[in-house]
Write a protein that holds these residues in place. Structure first.
Motif, PDB file in Angstrom:
ATOM      1  N   ASN A  29       0.951  -1.177   0.129  1.00 41.88           N
ATOM      2  CA  ASN A  29       0.080  -0.157   0.042  1.00 41.88           C
ATOM      3  C   ASN A  29       0.786   1.318  -0.012  1.00 41.88           C
ATOM      4  O   ASN A  29       0.466   2.413   0.481  1.00 41.88           O
ATOM      5  CB  ASN A  29      -0.942  -0.018   1.297  1.00 41.88           C
ATOM      6  CG  ASN A  29      -2.049  -1.112   1.129  1.00 41.88           C
ATOM      7  OD1 ASN A  29      -2.266  -1.401  -0.010  1.00 41.88           O
ATOM      8  ND2 ASN A  29      -2.453  -1.572   2.160  1.00 41.88           N
ATOM      9  N   LYS A  49      -0.417  -2.344   9.370  1.00 39.08           N
ATOM     10  CA  LYS A  49      -0.978  -3.198   8.170  1.00 39.08           C
ATOM     11  C   LYS A  49      -2.733  -2.685   8.340  1.00 39.08           C
ATOM     12  O   LYS A  49      -3.306  -3.049   7.364  1.00 39.08           O
ATOM     13  CB  LYS A  49      -1.008  -4.606   8.684  1.00 39.08           C
ATOM     14  CG  LYS A  49       0.212  -5.296   8.872  1.00 39.08           C
ATOM     15  CD  LYS A  49       0.089  -6.589   9.326  1.00 39.08           C
ATOM     16  CE  LYS A  49       1.301  -6.956  10.082  1.00 39.08           C
ATOM     17  NZ  LYS A  49       1.264  -8.101  11.235  1.00 39.08           N
ATOM     18  N   ASN A  50      -3.204  -1.874   9.218  1.00 39.60           N
ATOM     19  CA  ASN A  50      -4.377  -1.413   9.044  1.00 39.60           C
ATOM     20  C   ASN A  50      -4.596  -0.080   8.222  1.00 39.60           C
ATOM     21  O   ASN A  50      -5.880   0.370   8.019  1.00 39.60           O
ATOM     22  CB  ASN A  50      -4.835  -0.805  10.496  1.00 39.60           C
ATOM     23  CG  ASN A  50      -5.132  -2.363  11.364  1.00 39.60           C
ATOM     24  OD1 ASN A  50      -5.218  -3.415  10.931  1.00 39.60           O
ATOM     25  ND2 ASN A  50      -4.847  -2.145  12.713  1.00 39.60           N
ATOM     26  N   ASN A  52      -4.102   1.982   4.501  1.00 39.74           N
ATOM     27  CA  ASN A  52      -4.030   1.907   3.061  1.00 39.74           C
ATOM     28  C   ASN A  52      -3.205   2.694   2.413  1.00 39.74           C
ATOM     29  O   ASN A  52      -3.059   2.888   1.182  1.00 39.74           O
ATOM     30  CB  ASN A  52      -5.277   1.752   2.301  1.00 39.74           C
ATOM     31  CG  ASN A  52      -6.043   2.920   2.454  1.00 39.74           C
ATOM     32  OD1 ASN A  52      -5.526   3.992   3.142  1.00 39.74           O
ATOM     33  ND2 ASN A  52      -7.304   2.921   2.395  1.00 39.74           N
ATOM     34  N   SER A  53      -2.397   3.521   3.337  1.00 37.60           N
ATOM     35  CA  SER A  53      -1.725   4.449   2.679  1.00 37.60           C
ATOM     36  C   SER A  53      -0.787   5.274   3.672  1.00 37.60           C
ATOM     37  O   SER A  53      -0.692   5.143   4.620  1.00 37.60           O
ATOM     38  CB  SER A  53      -2.428   5.805   1.834  1.00 37.60           C
ATOM     39  OG  SER A  53      -2.929   6.884   3.115  1.00 37.60           O
TER      40      SER A  53
END
Length: 92
Positions: A29, A49-50, A52-53
């Motif tokens: 990501n 990991k939670n 998205n950028s």
């Protein structure tokens, strides 16, 4: 191999370079982190990991930093990621 009168094992030196905890790695990501940065994030219960950028991860770090307690290690991670984000994602 001898360097400055000392025997050096190139294999061992290569392992040290590639096992460097400061080496930044692509984790998905668009998020690049080193092992040391991941350890700092874990200390503050921030799971990269939670996100998205990189920008959303930085935003979460800033939320945690807005608490009153000084977190110098987390501030350093935030600065480092903001710089990385600027150079990789800003049109110049």
């Amino acid at each position: 191999m001898k360097v400055n009168g000392k025997n050096l094992d190139i294999g061992e030196l290569t392992k040290e370079v590639y096992n460097d905890k400061n080496m930044i790695k692509m984790l998905g990501n668009g998020i690049y982190l080193s092992d040391n940065q991941i350890e700092v994030l874990k200390r503050y219960n921030i799971d990269y990991k939670n996100f998205n950028s990189l920008q959303s991860l930085i935003f979460k770090i800033e939320e945690v930093l807005n608490e009153e307690v000084v977190k110098e290690d987390l501030e350093e991670v935030s600065r480092s990621l903001a710089e990385l984000n600027y150079y990789n994602n800003t049109n110049k």
